[in-house]
Write an enzyme that holds these catalytic residues in place. Structure first.
Site, PDB file in Angstrom:
ATOM      1  N   HIS C  50     -16.909  36.872  18.544  1.00 60.04           N
ATOM      2  CA  HIS C  50     -16.629  37.752  19.680  1.00 60.04           C
ATOM      3  C   HIS C  50     -15.509  37.196  20.546  1.00 60.04           C
ATOM      4  O   HIS C  50     -15.377  35.985  20.704  1.00 60.04           O
ATOM      5  CB  HIS C  50     -17.888  37.941  20.523  1.00 60.04           C
ATOM      6  CG  HIS C  50     -18.957  38.700  19.806  1.00 60.04           C
ATOM      7  ND1 HIS C  50     -18.916  40.058  19.644  1.00 60.04           N
ATOM      8  CD2 HIS C  50     -20.093  38.280  19.183  1.00 60.04           C
ATOM      9  CE1 HIS C  50     -19.980  40.456  18.960  1.00 60.04           C
ATOM     10  NE2 HIS C  50     -20.715  39.389  18.663  1.00 60.04           N
ATOM     11  N   SER C 341     -26.870  36.713  20.675  1.00 60.96           N
ATOM     12  CA  SER C 341     -25.454  37.018  20.590  1.00 60.96           C
ATOM     13  C   SER C 341     -24.809  36.803  21.959  1.00 60.96           C
ATOM     14  O   SER C 341     -25.385  37.211  22.965  1.00 60.96           O
ATOM     15  CB  SER C 341     -25.252  38.474  20.168  1.00 60.96           C
ATOM     16  OG  SER C 341     -23.878  38.754  20.107  1.00 60.96           O
ATOM     17  N   CYS C 403     -22.323  35.400 -11.944  1.00 55.58           N
ATOM     18  CA  CYS C 403     -22.465  36.628 -11.145  1.00 55.58           C
ATOM     19  C   CYS C 403     -21.238  37.482 -11.386  1.00 55.58           C
ATOM     20  O   CYS C 403     -20.147  37.147 -10.946  1.00 55.58           O
ATOM     21  CB  CYS C 403     -22.604  36.288  -9.663  1.00 55.58           C
ATOM     22  SG  CYS C 403     -22.336  37.696  -8.570  1.00 55.58           S
ATOM     23  N   CYS C 440     -24.834  44.638  -7.529  1.00 55.62           N
ATOM     24  CA  CYS C 440     -26.076  44.784  -8.308  1.00 55.62           C
ATOM     25  C   CYS C 440     -27.199  43.967  -7.672  1.00 55.62           C
ATOM     26  O   CYS C 440     -28.323  43.996  -8.146  1.00 55.62           O
ATOM     27  CB  CYS C 440     -25.874  44.421  -9.783  1.00 55.62           C
ATOM     28  SG  CYS C 440     -26.227  42.708 -10.237  1.00 55.62           S
TER      29      CYS C 440
END
Lengths: 420, 121, 486
Positions: C50, C341, C403, C440
């Site tokens: 931020h 946050s 992967c 997936c």
């Protein structure tokens, strides 16, 4: 850079059949690239029977069906590389592949046949609410663990989705001593074959709940319970219909998606309906010399049709590398409408087509006592009554080259479902 | 009079068939749309059969399990017994498609055979 | 063993503090109840750095946000993790709310945020064509950024570990007592730990830990504020290029839409206060709510491309302010509580602040041989074919893709397992390499990753877990056990 006449991406049923057909058509340098450690693809884990009735006129198990084609590939001495991942396919048909043994390398291909198959829709894509513990598997992953690796994911099972893999796994887990408590299906009809419902569910007293979905998954580490509820006509859960099942495993069998990341990166044009490439009568994509077949093109329910389609892709790729496939545009469009969701192929060039062309399609809902109609421009040329059609079963019409030739200036062929 | 409700597996129609039996003999078949249904229903109520597919333990192979099937159909009520014999079988690699894993399983006269090759390591 | 400092919690705050303390000559240990670092709030958030215009002017939150943002470039370079300043936009869709943008701008100026600009409707749409047709204006903050929260947390912890900080996983703090000699005795499920100083960085449990030592009139309650998220396929990762916020409300910064640093699109979070500190379940209402809200500010959101949804818990406290400092009446016990946050953004600054605090309190001296840098799991994706071949020749595992969705090789997974504080579970591998994080969702690679974990760590298949504890993937072999049961 290596050179091959035809590079086939994928050594499953589609890739194997395409390779054999291309060799029979006289192509010498063919290379199959397979990512797994053996040829045969997903058939290796489909140990149930029911494969091959059309192709071999007998009922085979998945590994047996695969081996019939593997033998042909071996007999024809077609080259293949295992444990090899294709990383990229370029528009000018340079295939980049990688493996432990060979490192990363490029192959210039005269033609490329896409035969990568499909993947299962994962939990995330279904937006099922609840926790995200261990014990949630796509049915195919569980199938691999049980049948290939020899491990049980759990003892008490709930299955979402009545696709064939889900039904098959219901029986398989039961035979291995698990208790399958229920199969829930979002749609008002099953996505699987009737014989699988009878032989995989009814035989073992496993209830199938149509118009139901999973509304909650409990368990912070491992699944402890799953709640299903009935859904209304729009697929929204109906409050008050929740039923909770304690279980340690949730299997998902909620649809298959053609695996086209490579195709997309190569610039192959895609159909938003099938998620597979748009192809012409030669099963060729918008990139000349790049062909597609099997589940990467559109999801099939019978492997026999995959083999048949791949055979055509192999023959056409052979014609292409031998310069026998004219580069004339496929100028007749096939439109699927009014109940027909898509067709494969979606364009035709009469000169390039075989004497008979099988056009495959799926319907979008269950139709009883309806007609499959084919129009050449505005003229209805085919009107076949079908007692029943369902989204789970692929349909087909056969177009004759002679008939298309008779109709000069033909622009559009329409496939639709009519009540009368 | 015994009544049995079946779903026909002959085609995607999946007709709901009712079979009436008297002393094990089929008296009537109703609900079917065609002859396939009639034939299926008569077989299914008098001597239902299934092919059983599973895996068996294999030692010394490049895979821990070999897929197997009953070479032809076995009586449906013997599925559990057949599974017990398959589960107890222990094979050694190598094995080829068609090799016998269990001979004459449960006295059915049907062999359980391998449906894939497993190489020795 | 007597530790100089024990840090409770191996989230992003605890890891940042551990890294800062590792600069000094001190025996430091981190106790973590889960099996890995980054298992709580740190792993399920917006992954945003931020700019710092949100927090109230003059607050600690504002100060640490802006400072953390400033530190991020150097830190990410040193730790070899991806960070991108893609810029943030707060979008106004109601004319009457336009003054709110000016308020935010003014607050940002007070907080020390650099480079902000108020954009007209046209300027905003030019920069971000997929903003809602209703956009009236926007606040643009070029210092806003995107980061991989796993990598930030893991990298800081790893670097701390390399510099001598101990980590004890699966170690849950049950009670804390001070003995007469002024030492802290921390009872855990894995025995007692003793230290001179304690840092409470326990996330949503920081209230529970605080209350173990604080006086009766100084109890705090952390409210888990759940946020649901959807993560979308990389195919649509460029739907927006900036991080798009609505105008903030009293419940927080609202539902954002942002690219992630790995090229996906993230949409979220909701804000629902709950009781369960482990309640990270998504709900249908939550997901529907966030989709509706996101659509207010960004048009044509391709929600059909969702690959996963998840929920995280923010450690909210009623005052909405970080609680950092020595607990009253508990000498040498430092709170680092209520880190909600912008906690991820602030973490380097929190580490710095608590590190300095302890350095002064304890009179710590710098280590001569402190290692400031660390190399991440190598990402071969950007290598040329020649470089990649060289790599595969040296280590063939880099030629074996495990992967396929994220193109992750066995070499990367081996690196993730064998590096300091290495992965021991499927999620551990996933957070270090992205294997299984693609479209997936580990359907294809999980059996292969299990095989690697089995081989490399000597774990039986039945012992391999998704994320530690009882999250085992398989329960038994087929065939073997059946006879015994019947």
């Amino acid at each position: 850079m290596m050179n091959y006449d035809i590079v086939i991406v994928g050594g499953g049923p589609a890739g194997l059949a395409a390779a054999v057909a291309a060799r029979n058509a006289g192509v010498d340098k063919i290379l199959i690239l397979e990512r797994d450690k053996e040829l045969g693809g997903i058939l290796n884990q489909c140990i149930h029977n029911g494969f091959g009735l059309h192709t071999f006129k007998e009922e085979l198990t998945g590994p047996e069906y695969a081996y019939r084609f593997i033998e042909k590939v071996l007999d024809a001495k077609i080259e293949y590389k295992l444990n090899t991942m294709v990383m990229d396919i370029s528009e000018d048909r340079v295939v980049t592949a990688m493996s432990r043994e060979d490192g990363m390398y490029q192959i210039k291909a005269g033609a490329v046949i896409l035969a990568m198959g499909c993947r299962e829709r994962p939990r995330g894509a279904l937006n099922i609410p609840g926790f995200r513990p261990a014990g949630i598997f796509s049915a195919g992953t569980a199938q691999r663990l049980v049948n290939i690796e020899g491990y049980m994911p759990g003892r008490e099972v709930v299955i979402l989705g009545s696709g064939d893999i889900g039904l098959i796994m219901a029986r398989r887990m039961t035979l291995e001593g698990a208790k399958v408590k229920v199969v829930a299906e979002l749609m008002p009809y099953s996505g699987g074959l009737k014989r699988n419902i009878v032989q995989c569910l009814d035989d073992f007293g496993i209830p199938l709940k149509l118009s139901h979905t999973v509304v909650d998954i409990e368990g912070k580490e491992k699944v402890t319970a799953v709640t299903i509820a009935e859904v209304d006509g729009k697929g929204k859960p109906i409050p008050g219909t929740e039923e909770r099942y304690t279980c340690d495993t949730l299997l998902l069998s909620c649809g298959l998606i053609p695996e086209n990341e490579l195709s997309r990166n190569a610039g192959v044009e895609m159909s938003p309906i099938t998620s597979g490439p748009i192809v012409n009568e030669s099963l060729e994509t918008n990139i000349p010399g790049v062909f597609a077949c099997g589940n990467v093109l559109h999801v099939h329910d019978l492997v026999d049709y995959v083999s048949e389609e791949a055979d055509r892709a192999g023959q056409n790729a052979a014609k292409f590398v031998k310069g026998e496939l004219s580069d004339a545009k496929s100028d007749i469009e096939i439109v699927a409408t009014e109940g027909a969701r898509y067709t494969v192929p979606s364009t035709i060039n009469v000169d390039r087509m075989d004497d008979k062309l099988t056009v495959r399609f799926r319907v979008g809902a269950v139709y009883k006592d309806s007609f499959v109609s084919v129009y050449f421009d505005d003229e209805r040329v085919m009107h076949n009554k079908k007692r029943i059609m369902a989204p789970g079963e692929m349909e087909q019409v056969i177009l004759l080259k002679d008939k298309l030739k008779e109709k000069s200036g033909l622009k559009k062929i329409t496939v639709k479902i009519e009540n009368e | 009079m015994e009544k049995r409700e079946l779903t026909c597996i002959g085609c995607p129609m999946g007709c709901a068939i009712t079979v009436e039996l008297e002393n094990g003999e089929v008296v009537s078949v109703t609900g079917n749309t065609c002859g396939i249904g009639d034939k299926y229903a008569r077989n299914e109520v008098t001597h239902p059969e299934r092919t059983v597919t599973s895996t068996a333990v294999i030692l010394g192979g490049d895979k821990p399990r070999v897929s197997v099937k009953t070479k032809s159909n076995i009586p449906k009520d013997k599925i559990d017994a057949v599974m017990k014999e398959i589960d107890a079988a222990v094979m050694s690699a190598p094995i080829r498609i068609g090799d016998v894993v269990v001979k004459n399983v449960c006295g059915t006269g049907v062999d359980v055979v391998a449906t894939r090759n497993v190489e020795k390591i | 063993m007597l530790y100089d400092v024990i840090i409770i919690g191996a989230g992003v705050s605890g890891s940042a503090i551990a890294r800062e303390l590792s600069r000094y000559e001190a025996n430091v240990c981190v106790l973590e109840k889960c099996e890995d670092v980054c298992e709580g709030t740190s792993k399920a958030n917006s992954a945003i750095v931020h700019a710092g215009f949100d927090a109230a002017a003059g607050s600690l939150m504002a100060k640490l946000n802006v400072r953390g943002n400033e530190m991020m470039d150097d830190l990410c370079r040193d730790l070899d993790i991806p960070f991108k300043r893609n810029g943030s936009m707060v979008v106004c869709i109601h004319k009457e709310a336009l003054p709110g943008l000016q308020d935010l701008y003014d607050r940002g100026i007070k907080n020390g945020v650099k480079g902000m600009k108020i954009l007209s409707r046209e300027e905003a749409l030019e920069m971000e064509p997929n903003l809602s047709d209703n956009v009236e204006g926007a606040l643009y903050a070029p210092t806003g950024g995107i980061i991989c929260p796993f990598k930030l947390c893991i990298a800081m912890a790893e670097n701390a570990n390399v510099n001598g900080v101990d980590f004890r996983f699966n170690t849950k703090v049950e009670d804390i007592k001070k003995s007469e000699d002024g030492l802290w005795h921390i009872r855990t499920n894995n025995g007692e730990y003793v230290s001179r100083y304690v840092v409470n960085a326990a996330g949503v449990y920081s209230g529970v830990i605080h209350n173990m030592v604080s006086e009766d009139d100084d109890k705090i309650e952390i409210i888990p504020r759940r946020g649901d998220y959807c993560l979308l396929d990389k195919e649509v990762g460029n739907h927006v290029s900036h991080t798009i916020f609505p105008q903030p409300t009293n419940l927080g910064k609202g539902v954002l839409v942002s690219p992630t640093v790995h090229g996906n699109l993230i949409v979220g979070p909701t804000a629902i206060d709950i009781d369960d500190k482990e309640g990270t379940n998504t709900t249908a209402e939550g997901i529907n709510d966030l989709i509706a809200k996101a659509n207010d500010h960004v048009k044509n959101l391709p929600m059909r491309k969702v690959i996963t949804s998840f929920a995280g818990l923010r450690a909210h406290e009623a005052r909405h302010e970080f609680i950092i400092g020595e607990v009253k009446g508990a000498k040498n016990f430092i709170d680092c509580a209520a880190i909600e946050s912008p906690g991820l953004t602030s973490s380097p600054a929190i580490g710095e602040m608590v590190g300095n605090m302890l350095k002064d309190m304890m009179g710590l001296t710098p280590k001569a041989n402190w290692i400031s840098k660390r190399k991440d799991v190598m990402n071969p994706e950007n290598l040329s074919i020649e470089e990649r071949n060289e790599l595969i020749k040296k280590n063939p595992a880099y030629g074996n893709i495990i992967c396929r969705c994220e193109s992750i090789s066995e070499g990367e997974i081996l690196d993730a397992i064998h590096r300091p504080l290495g992965a021991r579970s499927l999620d551990g591998v996933k957070r270090r390499t992205r294997a299984g994080m693609g479209r997936c969702q580990a359907g294809f690679c999980s059996p292969k990753t299990m095989e690697i974990l089995h081989r490399e760590l000597g774990l039986d298949y039945e012992e391999i877990t998704k994320s530690g504890g009882r999250s085992n993937i398989v329960i038994e072999r087929t065939k073997n056990q059946k006879g015994g049961e019947q």
